[in-house]
Design an enzyme around this catalytic site. Sequence first.
Site, short mmCIF file in Angstrom:
data_model
loop_
_atom_site.label_atom_id
_atom_site.label_comp_id
_atom_site.label_asym_id
_atom_site.label_seq_id
_atom_site.Cartn_x
_atom_site.Cartn_y
_atom_site.Cartn_z
N GLY A 45 0.79 -1.23 0.00
CA GLY A 45 0.00 0.00 0.00
C GLY A 45 0.82 1.28 0.00
O GLY A 45 0.38 2.31 -0.50
N ARG A 49 0.32 4.73 -2.60
CA ARG A 49 0.19 6.16 -2.32
C ARG A 49 1.28 6.96 -3.01
O ARG A 49 1.05 8.06 -3.49
CB ARG A 49 0.21 6.39 -0.81
CG ARG A 49 -1.05 5.90 -0.11
CD ARG A 49 -1.03 6.19 1.37
NE ARG A 49 -0.07 5.35 2.08
CZ ARG A 49 -0.36 4.14 2.53
NH1 ARG A 49 -1.55 3.62 2.33
NH2 ARG A 49 0.55 3.42 3.17
N ASP A 62 -4.53 -6.52 -0.74
CA ASP A 62 -3.56 -6.42 0.35
C ASP A 62 -4.03 -7.21 1.57
O ASP A 62 -3.28 -8.00 2.15
CB ASP A 62 -3.36 -4.94 0.70
CG ASP A 62 -2.41 -4.76 1.89
OD1 ASP A 62 -1.32 -5.34 1.86
OD2 ASP A 62 -2.77 -4.04 2.83
N ASP A 66 -2.55 -11.01 2.90
CA ASP A 66 -2.06 -11.17 4.28
C ASP A 66 -2.80 -12.28 5.00
O ASP A 66 -2.19 -13.10 5.70
CB ASP A 66 -2.22 -9.85 5.05
CG ASP A 66 -1.26 -8.79 4.57
OD1 ASP A 66 -0.28 -9.14 3.89
OD2 ASP A 66 -1.48 -7.60 4.88
#
Length: 228
Positions: A45, A49, A62, A66
């Site tokens: 992530g 950004r 994401d 995980d």
Amino acid sequence: MAKGSSTRRRRASLELVDAKQAVDLATAQTYSENVFLFVPNLIDGQAARALGQTSKFGAILDMVTDRCTTSCLLCYLSSAYPPYAVFFQFLIALDFSSHYMHMYSSLVTGSTSHKLVTSDVSRILWMYYNDPRTLFFVCAGNELFFVALYLIKWTSRPIGLSFLGNMTYPELMALTSFPIFFLKNVINVVQLWKASKILVGVDLAERAAARAAAIQAEMDEKANGRKS
């Protein structure tokens, strides 16, 4: 009032595209803006950004990645440590349920990301999600604990320091990362509880709105009856 209207606008924007339209858009997307191939969807992530490639798909990917990797590791640990199999199964259930509930509660309240948690909702979740260093440290420490348990089954050579006795490197890793593992699962419990309260609150608000609408409709019907 402004906050309520902005929330309604966010929800309205989500309702503009139905499931069939979304599938068609994803199928017809160009290579230059192929969300599946966004670099962050292949990394993390923070890169999203930095590159301006944040996406709902990336946020879900994401979390799913995980959860899957952790669950696979816990499944192995369940077979490697049969007496603790139920405990590891509980950790899988807690991990999945807390993150799913949190994600869903974020969506129904109009949040653009499950990581946008305010301190008035939960201070511990705000500290966890809004500081990338804290998020990385806790997640990495939690995974390190599981990896250490895995390595313990394959490593029996002591470190060689007298004050540590016969302790191996994986055992030392497990010992030092255990507090972080414990913290991570406390966060999971808090996340599950807060998400449950948010969803119940949404249900209560919707039920109250439905009752108010029913009362208003009844009053309007009586008023129309008197006029006629």
